[in-house]
Structure formats: structure tokens, C-alpha cells
Design a protein around this motif. Structure first.
Motif, PDB file in Angstrom:
ATOM      1  N   ASP A 289     -12.502   6.215  -6.225  1.00 14.43           N
ATOM      2  CA  ASP A 289     -12.966   5.931  -7.583  1.00 14.43           C
ATOM      3  C   ASP A 289     -11.873   5.175  -8.333  1.00 14.43           C
ATOM      4  OD1 ASP A 289     -11.113   7.885  -7.916  1.00 14.43           O
ATOM      5  OD2 ASP A 289     -12.395   9.263  -9.036  1.00 14.43           O
ATOM      6  N   ILE A 290     -12.088   4.961  -9.618  1.00 16.78           N
ATOM      7  CA  ILE A 290     -11.127   4.185 -10.388  1.00 16.78           C
ATOM      8  C   ILE A 290      -9.786   4.903 -10.484  1.00 16.78           C
ATOM      9  CG2 ILE A 290     -11.841   5.167 -12.609  1.00 16.78           C
ATOM     10  CD1 ILE A 290     -10.749   1.537 -11.837  1.00 16.78           C
ATOM     11  N   SER A 291      -9.798   6.260 -10.455  1.00 21.62           N
ATOM     12  CA  SER A 291      -8.532   7.008 -10.468  1.00 21.62           C
ATOM     13  C   SER A 291      -7.727   6.731  -9.211  1.00 21.62           C
ATOM     14  CB  SER A 291      -8.809   8.508 -10.603  1.00 21.62           C
ATOM     15  OG  SER A 291      -9.444   8.807 -11.824  1.00 21.62           O
ATOM     16  N   SER A 292      -8.404   6.599  -8.085  1.00 18.77           N
ATOM     17  CA  SER A 292      -7.706   6.291  -6.833  1.00 18.77           C
ATOM     18  C   SER A 292      -6.979   4.961  -6.944  1.00 18.77           C
ATOM     19  CB  SER A 292      -8.703   6.251  -5.681  1.00 18.77           C
ATOM     20  OG  SER A 292      -9.497   7.415  -5.628  1.00 18.77           O
ATOM     21  N   TYR A 293      -7.659   3.955  -7.463  1.00 22.92           N
ATOM     22  CA  TYR A 293      -7.024   2.643  -7.602  1.00 22.92           C
ATOM     23  C   TYR A 293      -5.909   2.674  -8.640  1.00 22.92           C
ATOM     24  CZ  TYR A 293     -10.676   0.581  -4.689  1.00 22.92           C
ATOM     25  OH  TYR A 293     -11.490   0.262  -3.640  1.00 22.92           O
ATOM     26  N   ASN A 294      -6.078   3.446  -9.694  1.00 23.69           N
ATOM     27  CA  ASN A 294      -5.004   3.565 -10.688  1.00 23.69           C
ATOM     28  C   ASN A 294      -3.742   4.160 -10.075  1.00 23.69           C
ATOM     29  OD1 ASN A 294      -6.678   2.525 -12.656  1.00 23.69           O
ATOM     30  ND2 ASN A 294      -7.228   4.515 -13.515  1.00 23.69           N
ATOM     31  N   ILE A 295      -3.931   5.139  -9.203  1.00 24.13           N
ATOM     32  CA  ILE A 295      -2.773   5.761  -8.543  1.00 24.13           C
ATOM     33  C   ILE A 295      -2.108   4.778  -7.600  1.00 24.13           C
ATOM     34  CG2 ILE A 295      -2.097   7.587  -6.948  1.00 24.13           C
ATOM     35  CD1 ILE A 295      -4.400   9.268  -8.175  1.00 24.13           C
ATOM     36  N   LEU A 296      -2.893   3.976  -6.897  1.00 21.55           N
ATOM     37  CA  LEU A 296      -2.313   2.968  -6.017  1.00 21.55           C
ATOM     38  C   LEU A 296      -1.505   1.948  -6.819  1.00 21.55           C
ATOM     39  CD1 LEU A 296      -5.242   2.264  -3.507  1.00 21.55           C
ATOM     40  CD2 LEU A 296      -3.146   3.548  -3.087  1.00 21.55           C
TER      41      LEU A 296
ATOM     42  N   ILE B 118      -4.510  -5.317  -5.109  1.00 22.55           N
ATOM     43  CA  ILE B 118      -5.359  -4.174  -5.443  1.00 22.55           C
ATOM     44  C   ILE B 118      -6.127  -4.446  -6.730  1.00 22.55           C
ATOM     45  CG2 ILE B 118      -5.323  -1.733  -6.083  1.00 22.55           C
ATOM     46  CD1 ILE B 118      -2.854  -1.436  -4.284  1.00 22.55           C
ATOM     47  N   TYR B 119      -5.461  -5.081  -7.687  1.00 16.91           N
ATOM     48  CA  TYR B 119      -6.119  -5.389  -8.957  1.00 16.91           C
ATOM     49  C   TYR B 119      -7.289  -6.364  -8.753  1.00 16.91           C
ATOM     50  CZ  TYR B 119      -6.710  -6.991 -13.770  1.00 16.91           C
ATOM     51  OH  TYR B 119      -7.234  -7.322 -14.987  1.00 16.91           O
ATOM     52  N   LYS B 120      -7.100  -7.359  -7.881  1.00 14.66           N
ATOM     53  CA  LYS B 120      -8.195  -8.294  -7.597  1.00 14.66           C
ATOM     54  C   LYS B 120      -9.369  -7.577  -6.929  1.00 14.66           C
ATOM     55  CE  LYS B 120      -5.292 -12.423  -7.153  1.00 14.66           C
ATOM     56  NZ  LYS B 120      -4.756 -13.454  -6.237  1.00 14.66           N
ATOM     57  N   GLU B 121      -9.038  -6.625  -6.046  1.00 15.00           N
ATOM     58  CA  GLU B 121     -10.111  -5.859  -5.387  1.00 15.00           C
ATOM     59  C   GLU B 121     -10.885  -5.037  -6.409  1.00 15.00           C
ATOM     60  OE1 GLU B 121     -10.625  -2.309  -2.032  1.00 15.00           O
ATOM     61  OE2 GLU B 121      -8.719  -3.392  -2.219  1.00 15.00           O
ATOM     62  N   VAL B 122     -10.178  -4.431  -7.358  1.00 13.35           N
ATOM     63  CA  VAL B 122     -10.846  -3.637  -8.385  1.00 13.35           C
ATOM     64  C   VAL B 122     -11.707  -4.535  -9.279  1.00 13.35           C
ATOM     65  CG1 VAL B 122     -10.482  -2.111 -10.363  1.00 13.35           C
ATOM     66  CG2 VAL B 122      -9.030  -1.880  -8.352  1.00 13.35           C
ATOM     67  N   GLU B 123     -11.197  -5.719  -9.599  1.00 12.36           N
ATOM     68  CA  GLU B 123     -11.991  -6.651 -10.401  1.00 12.36           C
ATOM     69  C   GLU B 123     -13.271  -7.059  -9.679  1.00 12.36           C
ATOM     70  OE1 GLU B 123      -9.335  -9.194 -13.494  1.00 12.36           O
ATOM     71  OE2 GLU B 123      -9.136  -9.777 -11.380  1.00 12.36           O
ATOM     72  N   TYR B 124     -13.171  -7.232  -8.368  1.00 11.12           N
ATOM     73  CA  TYR B 124     -14.367  -7.582  -7.602  1.00 11.12           C
ATOM     74  C   TYR B 124     -15.374  -6.436  -7.603  1.00 11.12           C
ATOM     75  CZ  TYR B 124     -17.367  -8.282  -3.548  1.00 11.12           C
ATOM     76  OH  TYR B 124     -18.464  -8.374  -2.728  1.00 11.12           O
ATOM     77  N   LEU B 125     -14.881  -5.224  -7.420  1.00  7.69           N
ATOM     78  CA  LEU B 125     -15.779  -4.068  -7.439  1.00  7.69           C
ATOM     79  C   LEU B 125     -16.439  -3.908  -8.802  1.00  7.69           C
ATOM     80  CD1 LEU B 125     -13.616  -1.484  -5.433  1.00  7.69           C
ATOM     81  CD2 LEU B 125     -15.652  -2.688  -4.642  1.00  7.69           C
ATOM     82  N   GLU B 126     -15.710  -4.254  -9.848  1.00  9.35           N
ATOM     83  CA  GLU B 126     -16.312  -4.190 -11.173  1.00  9.35           C
ATOM     84  C   GLU B 126     -17.391  -5.268 -11.330  1.00  9.35           C
ATOM     85  OE1 GLU B 126     -14.753  -3.691 -15.745  1.00  9.35           O
ATOM     86  OE2 GLU B 126     -13.925  -5.343 -14.551  1.00  9.35           O
ATOM     87  N   SER B 127     -17.159  -6.435 -10.745  1.00 10.97           N
ATOM     88  CA  SER B 127     -18.131  -7.520 -10.880  1.00 10.97           C
ATOM     89  C   SER B 127     -19.447  -7.209 -10.190  1.00 10.97           C
ATOM     90  CB  SER B 127     -17.549  -8.816 -10.312  1.00 10.97           C
ATOM     91  OG  SER B 127     -17.330  -8.696  -8.902  1.00 10.97           O
TER      92      SER B 127
ATOM     93  N   LYS C 162     -15.819   0.596 -12.885  1.00 15.05           N
ATOM     94  CA  LYS C 162     -15.587   0.148 -14.249  1.00 15.05           C
ATOM     95  C   LYS C 162     -14.120   0.351 -14.572  1.00 15.05           C
ATOM     96  CE  LYS C 162     -16.386  -1.155 -18.484  1.00 15.05           C
ATOM     97  NZ  LYS C 162     -16.647  -2.587 -18.806  1.00 15.05           N
ATOM     98  N   LEU C 163     -13.403  -0.744 -14.807  1.00 16.94           N
ATOM     99  CA  LEU C 163     -11.988  -0.643 -15.114  1.00 16.94           C
ATOM    100  C   LEU C 163     -11.803   0.103 -16.433  1.00 16.94           C
ATOM    101  CD1 LEU C 163     -12.033  -3.064 -13.048  1.00 16.94           C
ATOM    102  CD2 LEU C 163      -9.964  -3.861 -14.173  1.00 16.94           C
ATOM    103  N   ASP C 164     -10.824   0.992 -16.465  1.00 19.70           N
ATOM    104  CA  ASP C 164     -10.557   1.741 -17.684  1.00 19.70           C
ATOM    105  C   ASP C 164      -9.207   1.333 -18.257  1.00 19.70           C
ATOM    106  OD1 ASP C 164      -8.736   2.875 -15.972  1.00 19.70           O
ATOM    107  OD2 ASP C 164      -9.696   4.840 -15.902  1.00 19.70           O
ATOM    108  N   VAL C 165      -8.842   1.965 -19.336  1.00 23.75           N
ATOM    109  CA  VAL C 165      -7.618   1.599 -20.032  1.00 23.75           C
ATOM    110  C   VAL C 165      -6.388   1.879 -19.181  1.00 23.75           C
ATOM    111  CG1 VAL C 165      -7.408   3.847 -21.162  1.00 23.75           C
ATOM    112  CG2 VAL C 165      -6.389   1.820 -22.232  1.00 23.75           C
ATOM    113  N   PHE C 166      -6.457   2.859 -18.285  1.00 25.90           N
ATOM    114  CA  PHE C 166      -5.317   3.175 -17.429  1.00 25.90           C
ATOM    115  C   PHE C 166      -5.065   2.065 -16.419  1.00 25.90           C
ATOM    116  CE2 PHE C 166      -7.160   7.254 -18.761  1.00 25.90           C
ATOM    117  CZ  PHE C 166      -6.065   7.792 -19.415  1.00 25.90           C
TER     118      PHE C 166
ATOM    119  N   GLU D 234     -11.726  -8.611 -23.929  1.00 27.40           N
ATOM    120  CA  GLU D 234     -12.962  -9.292 -23.548  1.00 27.40           C
ATOM    121  C   GLU D 234     -13.975  -8.323 -22.956  1.00 27.40           C
ATOM    122  OE1 GLU D 234     -11.900 -12.385 -20.902  1.00 27.40           O
ATOM    123  OE2 GLU D 234     -10.839 -13.602 -22.416  1.00 27.40           O
ATOM    124  N   THR D 235     -13.503  -7.359 -22.185  1.00 26.31           N
ATOM    125  CA  THR D 235     -14.407  -6.400 -21.541  1.00 26.31           C
ATOM    126  C   THR D 235     -14.740  -5.211 -22.436  1.00 26.31           C
ATOM    127  OG1 THR D 235     -12.495  -5.316 -20.524  1.00 26.31           O
ATOM    128  CG2 THR D 235     -13.630  -7.008 -19.226  1.00 26.31           C
ATOM    129  N   GLY D 236     -14.199  -5.187 -23.649  1.00 21.23           N
ATOM    130  CA  GLY D 236     -14.526  -4.114 -24.582  1.00 21.23           C
ATOM    131  C   GLY D 236     -13.716  -2.854 -24.421  1.00 21.23           C
TER     132      GLY D 236
END
Length: 846
Positions: A330-337, A353-362, A367-371, A398-400
Motif C-alpha cells: 500500500d502507500i505506507s509500504s512505498y513511503n517506508i521505502l 520508486i517515486y515514479k512507480e508510485v506516480e504510475y500506480l496513482e495514474s 493515492k499519494l498522500d502528504v507523507f 495540483e493534486t489537492g
């Protein structure tokens, strides 16, 4: 004569007269008057006293027992005894109450006739008495023994009773009686009492933690309705206190009590490993799950990765194993990475990793969070990429996603680390306009940015606004002016705030001391950084005495000086050329068992630009050796140059040019400098009575320095009129019979003979390669060399290795006669120099 008992009932106890006692228990009275006749229920048949009701005087029970089936009584007779027992309970006379109930064979049927309100009043009186806890336990135990729990369960559910028990429990917890509270809870658990309503479970558990009593926590957690939650709460609370051993004890007990693998408990104990900074223990717990062939859930994996975020390779392995098990991160897993990449300074991997998370969000998977955004901003901040950090902020908006205080603090720090003070203030104002209230950490970053940019006045102005609890919120930058709207900031300066401001004091030690006093006024205690900064301020003003005095003041104020404080004081002494005082402070560090750091050692080793005496050389070499033993890698070249200059001073009287020699030394120093310095240090620590110089393993330039160092030691320790006792031996090398002589040994031999004969005029004899064949040379580690010839020869005799060939020792001997004449010339030369400096030239010439 049969003993009898009399039950005295006051008018307040019952409204109707008691029934007559049986004949065999009726007491004979001497009163001449007999009471008037009344209608009384017939007495109960007698029975022998039960063991539970017998006393030391063997008194019979108050009432005789009977069987309800055999002796049918009217309904009003049964009610009478129930009313009597209820009245006794109301007066908290539970001893008599139990004696009546004991006479009834069917206690459960009789307990249904008791008056609940009266029993509740009696229990309430017991609780509010002086020994409420002990008496209540006895009452509860009595109800359990007589099997009339039902009569008390209703009473214990009364709100007033529950509140009273809660008050008593909290009072006992405040006094530290957590064991007594748990004992009562165990007893109440048999009456279906909702003790979790009387006392908050967290209060009991925290008292167990404060008393470091894991066994009481285990007992209490096992009584709770949600035992799994209680066990996890106890584990976490012990972890917050840093008590890893107790947390593990509760965790192991939970596995037995719950009877199953509880993932919540495993996740909690792994989180506790992180709180206690024991990531290796978390790995052991994870291996236990693997040994039991139990696959953790996503939350356990996340906790495990978070605790081990300091080890990027291990975290990535756990992440891959989680994917292999089919558990989607989940998003917590990626935040820890991303956090792990930040700690490892792996910007490249973090960006992947950030690009991978952006792709998963797309594609809508995440959903990327503030963390996530804040972590990426921190990654760019650490790399001083402030523009990239600001770009992440724009994506957030931009993403709110609304930036939080961590996001803004990271952005301000990014600009501050890059020296962009004005940009940092612009971001600070944007934070205020966005409605985000700054905290102390955020403002400390701004203060530090001002101090780093030498904008001291700006830092103090910000500090004054901070103390007044108001910042100015404008439509434009703070530096450009505009309309101002004051907003309240609900926080106060911290110790770090004052520490930063003290650095802005420069050399104004009066202002720095005033800030220290102000800290104590507002209820803050100066820490090690505060005192160390004050030492630096005193040193900047040249006041060495007060700078050193701060160390004593620290200790008197309850803050023992640490390595930073001592190093700051040593720096002050070195800067002001108080070198003896600097080395004295170093000795104090050793006295108080304070381990010096790299800065301490380097400060002392670079304290002198040249050496004037043997003591100074020995002093620095001792520090050099201590530095190496402590595991630090020193820069040997600087120290070697100083020692070389000191050694070459022995032949300055011969008017030799040292320019060519120094350049040659720099070219020929191909080996490790530490070998040369260790050789010099070991020889300078030896006595001058029996001298043997070991040159094995050295180049000809290094051998020259070692020999000159020994000669200078001899010169400084020589007293006029005192004869040399022994010759000086120089060990060139060891050669096994039948092998070729090393070419380097010939070069060293020629260089040393030329130095001693041509430069110093000493008599040098070559002893030749022959020594007895039974002697075996055991060549030691060069760091444990044997400079003494006698020790070397004795060591060779003790070697009995039959597989080694006989070895020969190549040596040179400098006669003591020539050493004595050389020393005499040195003394005479120095005397002439002193005379020349003491008297006018014309007087000397005449």
C-alpha cells in the motif's frame, strides 16, 4: 456444661422480634423478669457447627440449619430471615450475615430473597471504610465460598458501587498498589463485574509499566474482555518506556494466553523494537513466524520494513518477499521505502520508486498522500536540490494534497541549506497564508539560516517576534513589506532556539551568558550544546580562563561535560597557544573516561607547528598511538613532517642544506607512514642506558629519521660529565642462511653509515652477518618491534621451530666512546652559542 451463644439484635436492625432459639442453644439468664409472650416462629433444628463457621472457642453457629424439603415453613418465616440478613448487610456486618446464610442449605434460593438495595449500601460502606480494599476482598471471598454470587452480582452492577470501586482503585494506583488492584480485579471477575467501566484499562497498564511489573500487566490483560487489545497496549506501553525485556515478556505470555497467532501482537512487538532501537530483535521475531510457517499480513511487513529502514538492502529484500507472497504493497509500504532511500542517501532509487508510485496513482491503484510528497521533499533537501523540492510542492497543490508542517519545514530547510535565506522567509510566509501554524522546529530552521548567513540582527528580530507569540502575515514577502496582519503562534522557544541564538552572539560572551540565564528563567535547562557554545564564545573573545571554567560549572550544574565540550575547550586553548593547558584537558578526559573523537585528536596533533623538545614529541606520539588504538585513522603525513624536522635539527650545526633532503624524503616515502611513526614512538619510549635501534621494514629515508630521533633523545637526556654505559646497536635486518640479502638492506646500511660517519663524525663498526647458528630470529609484526638487542636475541633463543633455517642478524655498532665525544662537542657548541647571545661580539673576540 454446654456453652451457649446469644445473638443481640438492636432496634435498628429489624422491626420484628427474632424467633426463639432451640432449647440446646438457649441462654439461661438470671434476670428475675421474663419478657412478655409473643408469637414467634418455631426455632430451626440444631446441627453441629461446620468447619467454616467454627472459631477458636468452638462456639456453635448462630442459627441451626434445616432442610427446606423436610421442614416446610410459612412464607413469612423465610422472608424474616432474608430481611434479617439484609439488615445485617446494610450495616456492613457481613460476618453475622455469612453466619445466617451458612445455616441455609440452599443458599442460591435464599439469596434471591435478599434486599439488593440494602446489600449495595453495605458493600458501599465497606468500600468507603479505612481498609476498604482488604474488607471488600474478604466480603467477595465469603460470597464465593457460600455460593451466593448472584446476590452480589446485582449489587455490584449498581452505578454508585461501580464508581466507588473505581475511586478506590485509582487511589491505590496512585499509591503504587497495582498488585492489590489486580488482585481485586481477579476476584471481581467471578461476579461478572464490569471492572473496565470502573477503571480505564490504560490506567492500570500504565501503572504496571511505571512499576516495571510485567506479571501484573499479564494478569490484568488476561481478565479484560478484549484481551488481545490489552496485551498489545501493555506491550506498546513498555516499549515507549524503553523496557524491551518486559515488552517481550508480555508478548510471550500473550501467545500462550490467546492461544493463537495474533498478527496485531506481532506488529506491536515489532514496532516496539523500533522504539527501543533494536532492529535485530525485530528480525528474530520475523524469523519465528517463518519457522512456524505463518505468513505475516501487510501491516506486519510494513512495521518490519519501517523498523529496519536504516538497512536499505534488508528493507528491499522484505519488500520483494512480500510481493512474492502475493501481498500488494500500500502507500505506507512505498513511503517506508522512500524513507529508507532517504536514510541511505540513494536519490536514484528514491526517484525510481517515486515514479512507480506516480504510475500506480495514474491507473487508480494508489493515492499519494502528504507523507509520500514530504519524504521526497526531504530526499531532495538532503541533496541540496531545493528547486526539485519546490517542484514536488507544486505537484502536491495540483493534486489537492495540503502540505503539513513537516512539508513546509522540509521546504524551508531546503532553501536554508542552500543559503537562500530570503527564499526561506518567502516559504515561511506562504505557510502562514496557507493557515499552517509553525512549530518550534520550523522557526529554529529559519534562525539557523540567518546565523549561517551571518544575519545575526535578523535572527534576533525573529526571536523577539517569536517570544511575543505573533508573526506578521502579509500578501507579499516579509522582506518587501506590505500590509501586516498579526496571527498568534501558540508555542514557546526551545533549548535548540537558544542554542542557535548563542551562536549568533559571536564574541559577545555577555549576551551569550544572558541567553543562558534567560533559558533558566523560562524553565528550560541548558544542555551540552548550550555549554559547548558558551565555551566557544568565551574562546572567541580570547578569555581562555573562563572558557575552561565552564567545564567546572557544567559539572556543578548537573551536566557532566562530554567530548564536545572538552573538544571546544581544547580548541580554545590551542588557538590561544595555551598548549600545556590543552594537553592537560586531554588528560582530564581520560580521567573521567570520556572517549575523544576525531576532532579532539586532530586538534591536539596539529596544535604545534614545530617541536622544540623530546617531551613535546613524546606527548604527540602518545596521542597519535591512542588515536590508532581507538580505531581512528589519522593523517600521518603532517605529524611525520614535524618529527622529521625535529630529527634533522640534530645535524643543523653541520650547516647542511635540508632542502634537498626534504624533497628526497617526500619522494622516497612509499610505505605506510604509520610504520615510521610507530617505530619512532617505540624507540623514544625506551631508556638511553641500553640502546638498540631496529630498522627492519623501513626505507633508507625512514631509517635515517628513526636513527636521528634516537640520537636526539640521547642528546636531550645527556648530562655533562656523565659517561655512556653501552654502545649503540642498529639492527638492519634478518637473513636466513642460504638466501640472498635484500637490496633495501644494503641501501639502508649505506645511508646510515654515511649519516653517522660523514655527517655526525661517529665511529661505526659493522658486526658482520655471523651469529651462532642455534639462534632463530622470529620476525615480529613491525608494530610490535623489539628495539632492544638483548630482548631480540633472547626472543630468538626461545624459538624452537625445527622447520626454520638458521638465521643471521645484520647489525651496526656505534661505540660509546664516539657517542661521548659527539655529545661533548654538542655541549661545547651550545655553550659557545649561549655566550655569543649573552655578551657583546667585541668582548667574545677579545
Amino acid at each position: 456444661m454446654r456453652s451457649t451463644t446469644t445473638l443481640t439484635i438492636t432496634a435498628s436492625s429489624v422491626s420484628t422480634p427474632p424467633p426463639p432459639l432451640p432449647k440446646h442453644t438457649r441462654t439461661t439468664t438470671t434476670s428475675p423478669k421474663r419478657p412478655p409472650k409473643q408469637s414467634k416462629p418455631p426455632p430451626l433444628p440444631s446441627r453441629s457447627p461446620s468447619p467454616s463457621s467454627s472459631t477458636k472457642s468452638h462456639r456453635p453457629p448462630l442459627l441451626s440449619t434445616f432442610r427446606w424439603g423436610e421442614h416446610r415453613k410459612s412464607h413469612n418465616q423465610i422472608n424474616y430471615y432474608a430481611e434479617l440478613a439484609s439488615k445485617l448487610a446494610e450495616d456492613a456486618r457481613f460476618e453475622e450475615f455469612f453466619m445466617i446464610v451458612e445455616t441455609i442449605a440452599s443458599g442460591a434460593e435464599f439469596s434471591a430473597l435478599l434486599n439488593v438495595e440494602l446489600v449495595s449500601k453495605g458493600v458501599l460502606s465497606v468500600i468507603e471504610s479505612d481498609e476498604g480494599f482488604q474488607r471488600l476482598n474478604r466480603v467477595l471471598t465469603g460470597f464465593q465460598k457460600l455460593g451466593i454470587n448472584g446476590a452480589l452480582e446485582v449489587s455490584l452492577s449498581d452505578r454508585s458501587v461501580v464508581d466507588a470501586i473505581g475511586r478506590e482503585c485509582r487511589r491505590n494506583l496512585e499509591r503504587g498498589g497495582v498488585d492489590e488492584v489486580v488482585d481485586l480485579m481477579e476476584t471481581l471477575s467471578g461476579f461478572a463485574f464490569a471492572f473496565e467501566e470502573a477503571v480505564e484499562p490504560i490506567d492500570v497498564i500504565r501503572n504496571c509499566v511505571n512499576k516495571r511489573n510485567p506479571q501484573a500487566a499479564i494478569r490484568y490483560a488476561g481478565l479484560c474482555t478484549r484481551s488481545d487489545e490489552a496485551f498489545c497496549t501493555a506491550i506498546l506501553e513498555f516499549g515507549k518506556r524503553g523496557d524491551m525485556a518486559s515488552a517481550l515478556t508480555v508478548f510471550e505470555a500473550s501467545k500462550h494466553k490467546l492461544g493463537c497467532v495474533n498478527m496485531y501482537a506481532y506488529r506491536t512487538i515489532i514496532d516496539v523494537c523500533g522504539l527501543c532501537h533494536d532492529h535485530l530483535q525485530s528480525r528474530s521475531i520475523y524469523e519465528e513466524l517463518n519457522a512456524e510457517k505463518v505468513n505475516p499480513n501487510l501491516y506486519v511487513f510494513n512495521s518490519l520494513m519501517n523498523v529496519n529502514a536504516c538497512d536499505l538492502s534488508y528493507t528491499m529484500n522484505i519488500y520483494k518477499h512480500m510481493q512474492n507472497l502475493g501481498i500488494a504493497p500500500d502507500i505506507s509500504s512505498y513511503n517506508i521505502l522512500l524513507k529508507s532511500c532517504s536514510l541511505a542517501a540513494r536519490l536514484d532509487l528514491a526517484q525510481e520508486i517515486y515514479k512507480e508510485v506516480e504510475y500506480l496513482e495514474s491507473i487508480g491503484s494508489l493515492k499519494l498522500d502528504v507523507f509520500t510528497y514530504s519524504t521526497m521533499i526531504k530526499v531532495f533537501t538532503d541533496e541540496r536540490m531545493w528547486q526539485m523540492a519546490l517542484g514536488i510542492k507544486d505537484k502536491m497543490l495540483e493534486t489537492g494534497v495540503t502540505p503539513n508542517i513537516v512539508t513546509w519545514s522540509s521546504l524551508i530547510r531546503a532553501c536554508a541549506k542552500s543559503g537562500l535565506v530570503d527564499q526561506a522567509f518567502v516559504l515561511f510566509e506562504e505557510m502562514l497564508l496557507a493557515g499552517c501554524v509553525p512549530n518550534s522546529q520550523c522557526c529554529n530552521v529559519l534562525l539557523h539560516a540567518c546565523v549561517k548567513a551571518l544575519q545575526y540582527d535578523r535572527a534576533f528580530r525573529l526571536f523577539q517576534n517569536w517570544k511575543n507569540n505573533s508573526f506578521q502575515k502579509t500578501n507579499r514577502s516579509l522582506t518587501l513589506g506590505g500590509s501586516h496582519i498579526a496571527i498568534n503562534v501558540p508555542f514557546k522557544p526551545t533549548v535548540s532556539t537558544y542554542n542557535v541564538l548563542m551562536k549568533a552572539c559571536g564574541t559577545d560572551h555577555f549576551l551569550a551568558k544572558a541567553l543562558m540565564d534567560e533559558m533558566e528563567t523560562v524553565g528550560l535547562s541548558p544542555n551540552h550544546i548550550s555549554w559547548s557554545t558558551l565555551i566557544g564564545v568565551y574562546g572567541g573573545s580570547g578569555d581562555v580562563k573562563r572558557a575552561v571554567q565552564v567545564l567546572k560549572t557544567m559539572r556543578e550544574s548537573g551536566v557532566p561535560p562530554d567530548v564536545v565540550a572538552y573538544t571546544a575547550a581544547i580548541k580554545v586553548c590551542v588557538k590561544q597557544r595555551e598548549l600545556n593547558l590543552a594537553f592537560s584537558l586531554f588528560a582530564d578526559m581520560k580521567k573521567y573516561q570520556i572517549q575523544p573523537n576525531m576532532v579532539t585528536y586532530n586538534t591536539l596533533l596539529r596544535a604545534r607547528t614545530r617541536y622544540g623538545s623530546l617531551i613535546e614529541v613524546q606527548q604527540c606520539l602518545s596521542i597519535y598511538q591512542d588515536m590508532r588504538k581507538s580505531g581512528f585513522k589519522p593523517n600521518d603525513y603532517y605529524l611525520k613532517e614535524l618529527i622529521e624536522e625535529w630529527c634533522e635539527g640534530i645535524i643543523q650545526d653541520n650547516h647542511q642544506s635540508l632542502g634537498d633532503l626534504k624533497s628526497t624524503s617526500r619522494r622516497d616515502l612509499g610505505g605506510p607512514h604509520s610504520l615510521l611513526l610507530e617505530k619512532v614512538a617505540s624507540h623514544l619510549q625506551k631508556s638511553t642506558q641500553s640502546i638498540a635501534v631496529d630498522l627492519r621494514g623501513l626505507t633508507k629515508v625512514e631509517a635515517r629519521i628513526v636513527v636521528l630521533a634516537v640520537l636526539r633523545m640521547i642528546k636531550e637526556n645527556y648530562h655533562p660529565g656523565k659517561f655512556m654505559r653501552d654502545d649503540m646497536f642498529i639492527i638492519l635486518g634478518v637473513q636466513e642462511v642460504g638466501t640472498a640479502v635484500d637490496k633495501n638492506e644494503f641501501d639502508v646500511k649505506d645511508a646510515i653509515i654515511k649519516l653517522l660517519k660523514d655527517n655526525l663524525g661517529l665511529e661505526v663498526l659493522s658486526l658482520g652477518p655471523k651469529i651462532p647458528t642455534e639462534i632463530r630470529i622470529n620476525v615480529k609484526n613491525p608494530f610490535n618491534s623489539q628495539p632492544d638487542l638483548h630482548e631480540t636475541l633472547e626472543g630468538t633463543k626461545s624459538s624452537n621451530s625445527p622447520t626454520r633455517r638458521p638465521a643471521v642478524l645484520h647489525r651496526l655498532k656505534v661505540t660509546r666512546r664516539s657517542l661521548y665525544h659527539w655529545l661533548q662537542k654538542k655541549v661545547q657548541s651550545e655553550n659557545r652559542r649561549l655566550v655569543t647571545h649573552s655578551y657583546p661580539q667585541y668582548f667574545v673576540d677579545s
